[in-house]
Design an enzyme around this catalytic site. Sequence first.
Site, PDB file in Angstrom:
ATOM      1  N   CYS A 250       0.759  -1.216  -0.138  1.00 44.75           N
ATOM      2  CA  CYS A 250      -0.103  -0.131  -0.191  1.00 44.75           C
ATOM      3  C   CYS A 250       0.904   1.326   0.097  1.00 44.75           C
ATOM      4  CB  CYS A 250      -1.027  -0.164   1.245  1.00 44.75           C
ATOM      5  SG  CYS A 250      -0.276  -0.174   2.678  1.00 44.75           S
ATOM      6  N   ARG A 255      -2.119  -0.885   5.523  1.00 44.19           N
ATOM      7  CA  ARG A 255      -3.242  -1.538   4.834  1.00 44.19           C
ATOM      8  C   ARG A 255      -3.010  -2.754   4.226  1.00 44.19           C
ATOM      9  NH1 ARG A 255      -4.699   3.724   1.479  1.00 44.19           N
ATOM     10  NH2 ARG A 255      -2.586   4.090   1.564  1.00 44.19           N
TER      11      ARG A 255
END
Lengths: 292, 151
Positions: A250, A255
């Site tokens: 990410c 994430r």
Amino acid sequence: MTGDDRKISAYAHPERLVTTEWLAEQIEAGRVGGPDGIALLESDEDVLLYDTGHIPGALKIDWHLDLNDPVTRDYVDGARFAEVMGSRGIARDTTVVIYGDKSNWWAAYALWVFSLFGHEDVRLLDGGRAKWVTEGREVTREVPTPKQATYPVAERDDAPIRAFKDDVLAHLGKPLVDVRSPGEYSGELLHMPDYPQEGAMRGGHIPGAASVPWARAANDDGTFKSREDLEAIYLTEQGLSPDDDVVAYCRIGERSSHTWFVLTHLLGFESVRNYDGSWTEWGNAVRVPIEK
Amino acid sequence: MTATELPGPLAEIADDFRSASNDLKLQLLLEFSDELPALPERYAGQLDRLERVDECQTPLFLVVEVEQSSAAAERRVHLFFDAPAESPTTRGFAGILHAGLDGLSAEEVLAVPDDAPMRFGLADAVSPLRLRGMAAMLARIKRQVREKSAA
């Protein structure tokens, strides 16, 4: 068996996820905290959120201050990790349950870092902090004082679950999952007038990466989607297979820890690595290939 | 006042933070978060009239009002912020800027050095990455003050 329990038992590694109901029962029974109890940790994006009120018996672990090296862009070493764990009363065989804000991004990130050090029994609270609070369960500002435990200095083993830039260059052509938002994937979001965002010099994505925003794996209440729904996304739609060698990334690796957790523990993929350098490294690196 | 000094109220807050232990710094920051005034009636529910600060971990909205007066020195600045309770750090940064800058003259606010957020000894307590949010707020406050006091 409740519906939540049935959902969890269908995952490849159901022991990695607990429900708010289960946790509430453990707290009620006095099994959270204490030398032989379950260690409960809150890991948030916001360093102060724990202090505004947390699940009874929980201790704070901060991704910047506790898990990242203060100087080098890297995680702490085995000695520092042993201190972080020992000071929270955690031994090598302690069951650790982690929860946090933002659909458990930072909880998944902490779990992934714990896994770099080979801590065996570490789980996430499905739905994280938001679900606990929404259900009207107790929160407190009382900070427990754990009894110091002895945690061994475990060597960090990055290779199986962490990818570096060179690993990603060698991986090109094999499955890559970009879990950022569509605007970040396409490169549009770098063009913020006047104000450089948490910066990258170039926009776009790593060649061949598929765009599967992390949030597709989560329900609105922050819990993970059922195995069936996750398989529809990652296996049917994306054509991935549990024996594929996959790299997820990410912007800084938080994430993608969420997606790493989904692929590894919920769907049983055997070789998933999180590229924590992610776009803040790739989008700033000289002469690496970029696709738009 | 030279451009390298913090204005009085902000300097006092910075002293309090710098002399505190890391744990105490977090407690202080939490107090500023708790004490951040809510948006006044005229802005409530109208976030489109506020400027969004994306560099904060959770977006924060802010708007600056500059009192209109013929004498430049009398043009006082008022600051309004909106950030959710789930973002106490962002709220804490906003609270510091509110307590330290609200009511100062436009001239004084514009003279606040851009590196002011680095002068609270907060880097070790909250990490330098998180402090970018406060720097971004300050930059926008100063830009709005500049625009709104130009008239």
